[in-house]
Enzyme design. Structure first.
Site, PDB file in Angstrom:
ATOM      1  CG  LEU A  49     -42.638   7.521   7.541  1.00  0.00           C
ATOM      2  CD1 LEU A  49     -41.281   8.454   7.749  1.00  0.00           C
ATOM      3  CD2 LEU A  49     -43.997   7.215   9.297  1.00  0.00           C
ATOM      4  CG  HIS A  50     -45.766   1.680   4.266  1.00  0.00           C
ATOM      5  ND1 HIS A  50     -45.998   1.816   5.769  1.00  0.00           N
ATOM      6  CD2 HIS A  50     -47.284   1.502   3.327  1.00  0.00           C
ATOM      7  CE1 HIS A  50     -47.307   0.544   5.593  1.00  0.00           C
ATOM      8  NE2 HIS A  50     -48.279   0.956   4.880  1.00  0.00           N
ATOM      9  NE  ARG A  51     -50.516   2.936   7.223  1.00  0.00           N
ATOM     10  CZ  ARG A  51     -51.314   1.938   6.952  1.00  0.00           C
ATOM     11  NH1 ARG A  51     -52.153   1.785   5.608  1.00  0.00           N
ATOM     12  NH2 ARG A  51     -51.024   0.560   7.037  1.00  0.00           N
TER      13      ARG A  51
ATOM     14  CG  ASP B  96     -46.559   4.996   8.341  1.00  0.00           C
ATOM     15  OD1 ASP B  96     -46.049   3.859   7.266  1.00  0.00           O
ATOM     16  OD2 ASP B  96     -47.005   5.693   6.737  1.00  0.00           O
TER      17      ASP B  96
END
Length: 373
Positions: free
Chosen positions: A208-210, A282
């Site tokens: 997850l990074h967005r 994501d």
């Protein structure tokens, strides 16, 4: 003929490695084609950059622009200023940009202002979401690109609908899959495999990074809460992006079932993905890799620029609602996930097709052909 190849951020490195190999092969076969590798320095962390060059056999860059850090505008400006100097000192016949990162757009603009043609590998992909910096990078790059090397018929249609003539579009496949298929026998078991007592197909992987998932504390807590409270007893391995880790600490989120680890090298991460029960992400590129490896994938986004991974592959676009994630996990654990197939031309030979087209476009002949003429 001299080709400048641009690499800037982690997703680029898997895409340029096979292109370099294909150019070297053509050169060895007598074709008068060579390259300069330009690393913009957009990603400068060892795990985000250095390991990829070592593991994928990418040679040391001919130039490193060292343009990492700062806001997107500052980074774009730094790349353009430094790349312009590189082009003036070592003018190529063609600049190849790949993917959709800041370096892709910045180097395409700089080349065109010096009247140097640009080829975009992965041209034509679209998410339709202008809130994503990558989508702006794609739109700007494709608006000034001369030659498009595409991964799917969807991308071809996008370009055609925007007015690009067919003779400038070359459907070649996916260079990232070239790298995946070549490196698959070399995947490395991560050091923590035994520590966490992992077993094949008995754990999940998550990235997850967005901003839509990690910048809002309630959203991040809700998504991770689904995994922490899942009735299934399987661990979730979470290689944590530095930005995401900072948010977890800032929001005071504590995890037990979800095992946080440092960012992994390419060979370690894909070993983990290959043997996972499923992947939650994501990221766009991971959905392509899971499709080829036949691993169920859940994408926590409202749009995707890679619809073929959903239409043909193992990926499902869930949106960002934690309830949708919970429902998807229930289906996966019940053995009801869909079967996928590999999209056309994702066969490991994309880079060879790209170099063949470049030689035809620029009338690059082998010494053997020249001697016959």
């Amino acid at each position: 003929m001299l080709v400048s190849i641009i690499a800037g951020a982690r997703p680029n490195f898997m895409k340029i490695a096979p292109i370099i190999e294909a150019i070297r092969k053509a050169h060895d076969e007598g074709y008068s084609i060579n390259y300069r590798l330009i690393h913009t320095g957009q990603h400068y962390d060892k795990k985000m950059s250095g390991d990829f060059f070592e593991q994928l056999g990418i040679p040391e860059p001919d130039a490193n622009l060292e343009a990492g850090g700062g806001t997107q505008a500052e980074q774009t400006a730094a790349i353009m200023v430094r790349f312009e100097k590189e082009l003036l000192e070592n003018k190529p016949n063609l600049v190849i940009v790949v993917g959709d990162v800041t370096s892709t757009m910045a180097c395409a603009i700089t080349a065109q202002k010096l009247c140097i043609p640009v080829a975009h590998v992965e041209g034509g992909i679209r998410s339709g979401d202008w809130s994503m910096p990558e989508e702006i990078n794609r739109l700007v790059t494709d608006s000034i690109t001369n030659y498009f090397f595409t991964t799917s018929e969807v991308a071809n249609t996008n370009l055609r609908n925007s007015g690009v003539p067919d003779e400038r579009v070359f459907f070649v496949g996916n260079t990232m899959i070239d790298t995946l298929l070549k490196q698959m026998p070399s995947f490395l078991k991560p050091d923590f495999w035994d520590e966490f007592k992992l077993e094949k197909k008995q754990y999940m992987v998550m990235t997850l990074h967005r901003p839509s998932n990690v910048d809002d504390p309630e959203q991040l807590k809700s998504l991770l809460g689904v995994l922490e409270n899942s009735s299934n007893d399987q661990p979730v391995i979470f290689p944590v992006h530095p930005r995401t880790r900072n948010n977890l600490q800032k929001f005071g989120i504590q995890l037990e079932k979800v095992k946080m680890v440092e960012p992994l090298s390419y060979l370690e991460f894909n070993y983990l993905v290959q043997h996972a029960k499923g992947v939650i992400t994501d990221s766009g590129g991971i959905t392509e890799e899971t499709t080829v490896m036949g691993v169920p994938c859940m994408t926590l986004r409202n749009s995707t620029e890679r619809p073929e991974t959903c239409a043909l592959g193992t990926n499902e676009l869930l949106g960002t609602d934690p309830i949708a994630l919970e429902q998807a996990l229930t289906r996966l654990y019940a053995g009801k996930w869909k079967e996928g197939v590999v999209p056309p031309l994702w066969d490991g030979h994309t880079a060879e097709r790209i170099v063949k087209h470049i030689c035809e476009i620029f009338d690059v002949k082998s010494e053997e052909t020249v001697s016959v003429l």
